[in-house]
Design an enzyme around this catalytic site. Structure first.
Site, mmCIF file in Angstrom:
data_model
loop_
_atom_site.group_PDB
_atom_site.id
_atom_site.type_symbol
_atom_site.label_atom_id
_atom_site.label_comp_id
_atom_site.label_asym_id
_atom_site.label_seq_id
_atom_site.Cartn_x
_atom_site.Cartn_y
_atom_site.Cartn_z
ATOM 1 N N GLY A 114 20.070 38.171 42.879
ATOM 2 C CA GLY A 114 21.445 37.687 42.728
ATOM 3 C C GLY A 114 22.124 37.511 44.080
ATOM 4 O O GLY A 114 21.884 38.273 45.022
ATOM 5 N N GLU A 115 22.993 36.513 44.134
ATOM 6 C CA GLU A 115 23.707 36.185 45.375
ATOM 7 C C GLU A 115 24.729 37.262 45.770
ATOM 8 O O GLU A 115 25.159 37.323 46.912
ATOM 9 C CB GLU A 115 24.428 34.854 45.157
ATOM 10 N N MET A 168 17.207 47.843 39.080
ATOM 11 C CA MET A 168 17.295 49.301 39.001
ATOM 12 C C MET A 168 17.904 49.687 37.650
ATOM 13 O O MET A 168 18.461 50.756 37.482
ATOM 14 C CB MET A 168 18.139 49.843 40.161
ATOM 15 N N LEU A 173 21.354 47.169 33.049
ATOM 16 C CA LEU A 173 21.424 45.705 33.169
ATOM 17 C C LEU A 173 22.763 45.158 32.678
ATOM 18 O O LEU A 173 23.355 45.664 31.731
ATOM 19 C CB LEU A 173 20.290 45.065 32.357
ATOM 20 N N HIS A 174 23.210 44.104 33.350
ATOM 21 C CA HIS A 174 24.432 43.423 32.943
ATOM 22 C C HIS A 174 24.142 41.918 32.882
ATOM 23 O O HIS A 174 23.000 41.496 33.134
ATOM 24 C CB HIS A 174 25.575 43.740 33.903
ATOM 25 N N SER A 217 25.988 47.057 38.233
ATOM 26 C CA SER A 217 25.716 48.238 37.397
ATOM 27 C C SER A 217 26.737 49.320 37.685
ATOM 28 O O SER A 217 27.119 50.098 36.812
ATOM 29 C CB SER A 217 24.318 48.774 37.699
ATOM 30 N N ARG A 218 27.210 49.364 38.925
ATOM 31 C CA ARG A 218 28.178 50.399 39.319
ATOM 32 C C ARG A 218 29.533 50.230 38.611
ATOM 33 O O ARG A 218 30.293 51.188 38.545
ATOM 34 C CB ARG A 218 28.410 50.373 40.826
ATOM 35 N N HIS A 244 22.046 40.287 35.613
ATOM 36 C CA HIS A 244 20.588 40.443 35.481
ATOM 37 C C HIS A 244 20.059 39.515 34.388
ATOM 38 O O HIS A 244 18.990 38.911 34.525
ATOM 39 C CB HIS A 244 20.236 41.874 35.056
HETATM 40 O O1 PAF Z 1 19.039 44.781 43.980
HETATM 41 C C1 PAF Z 1 18.512 45.763 43.447
HETATM 42 O O2 PAF Z 1 18.758 46.084 42.272
HETATM 43 C C2 PAF Z 1 17.534 46.606 44.231
HETATM 44 O O3 PAF Z 1 17.891 46.666 45.559
HETATM 45 C C3 PAF Z 1 16.065 46.152 44.067
HETATM 46 C C4 PAF Z 1 15.865 44.752 44.620
HETATM 47 C C5 PAF Z 1 15.677 46.188 42.599
HETATM 48 C C6 PAF Z 1 15.129 47.086 44.830
HETATM 49 O O4 PAF Z 1 15.199 48.398 44.356
#
Ligand code: PAF
Length: 282
Positions: free
Chosen positions: A149-150, A30, A33-34, A188-189, A37
């Site tokens: 990611g876990e 979404m 990115l960090h 991201s938060r 990701h």
């Molecule tokens: O983990 C996320 O960032 C979201 O839930 C995903 C898998 C991209 C679906 O929108």
């Protein structure tokens, strides 16, 4: 580097890749990115011939409109970060109308109770929303491998269930949680936290690590209670849940049977920023 907005253009490129026998890796995100990701993207680059990163803030997986509205966005920075790994990586950035062919429609799945507890309990329809978008991405990209990611462990089990339900052939690759030096899981938060809140949030992973060390020797309910109390000593912190669950079924446990594998899951609201984390206990 290709930045594609339209599904029909993705389909053309995917068809070419499949025709030439190239393996496809997909990293759904979404955005914002960090390093977590980036680890997924690097793994995809090492394993797959063609790598796609999708960036789309999926409205139907948010049960709280404010959470959706304030979700951090930074496409320019995201593209530069991806470029820094490789200019050969493709990025898909659809808008809502494009990805959903109009207005989003939530699909309801039977996740065999995997969605009842933890995130599923506190975020109504969150996992139906995640599965709806991931199902669309899987049928668009037809990837050999998809990367998660876990940190979102419950999401991983939900996606595994989704691919069973929809009989999709894809390999799910799970990468370990990447953490700040103080243990805070990257998310991201975290961009929404002040520097002091970020520092103070180290208590989340410290608490999980404490549970891992002690869950065997102490009564679960009393250890949970004392951890919650110590986190909430900081008035900005509110624990939404702290649970120990079976690693496979995600059923919440009050007692431990050491023949099974368990994980601890936590969600803490730090000044209304929702942070989650989990740890394997045994
Ligand atoms: O983990 C996320 O960032 C979201 O839930 C995903 C898998 C991209 C679906 O929108």
């Amino acid at each position: 580097m290709l930045i594609v907005h339209r599904k029909k253009n993705v389909t053309k490129l995917i068809d070419q890749s499949i025709l030439s026998g190239k393996s496809i890796g997909l990293v759904p995100t979404m955005g914002s990115l960090h390093k977590g990701h980036l680890t997924l993207i690097k793994q995809a680059k090492d394993k797959n011939d063609v790598v796609w990163v999708s960036i789309f803030i999926n409205p139907i997986q948010f049960n709280n409109i404010n959470d959706f509205k304030k979700y951090p966005k930074n496409l320019k920075k995201d593209v530069n970060l991806i470029k820094s790994i490789s200019k050969k990586i493709n990025v898909f950035v659809p808008n809502e109308k494009e990805i959903y062919d109009g207005t989003p429609k939530l699909k309801i799945y039977d996740f065999k109770n995997l969605d009842i507890e933890l995130e599923g309990k506190y975020r109504e329809n969150h996992f139906n929303g995640v599965a709806t978008i991931v199902s669309k991405l899987l049928s668009l990209f037809k990837p050999n491998d998809i990367y998660f990611g876990e940190k979102d462990y419950q999401q991983v089990l939900i996606i595994k269930q989704l691919i069973k339900i929809e009989k999709i052939t894809v390999n799910i690759i799970i990468c370990s949680t990447v953490r700040e030096k103080n243990g805070l899981a990257l998310s991201s938060r975290n961009n929404l936290l002040s520097i002091s809140e970020r520092n103070e949030s180290s208590i989340i992973f410290e608490s999980l690590s404490f549970l891992k060390k002690n869950f065997n020797s102490l009564k679960l309910e009393s250890i949970k209670k004392s951890i919650i109390q110590s986190i909430e000593k900081n008035k900005k912190f509110k624990v939404e849940y702290l649970e120990i669950a079976d690693s496979k079924t995600l059923q919440i446990q009050q007692e431990i049977n050491l023949k099974k594998s368990y994980r601890a899951f936590i969600c803490v609201n730090v000044n209304e920023v929702r942070l989650i984390d989990n740890i394997l206990l045994n």
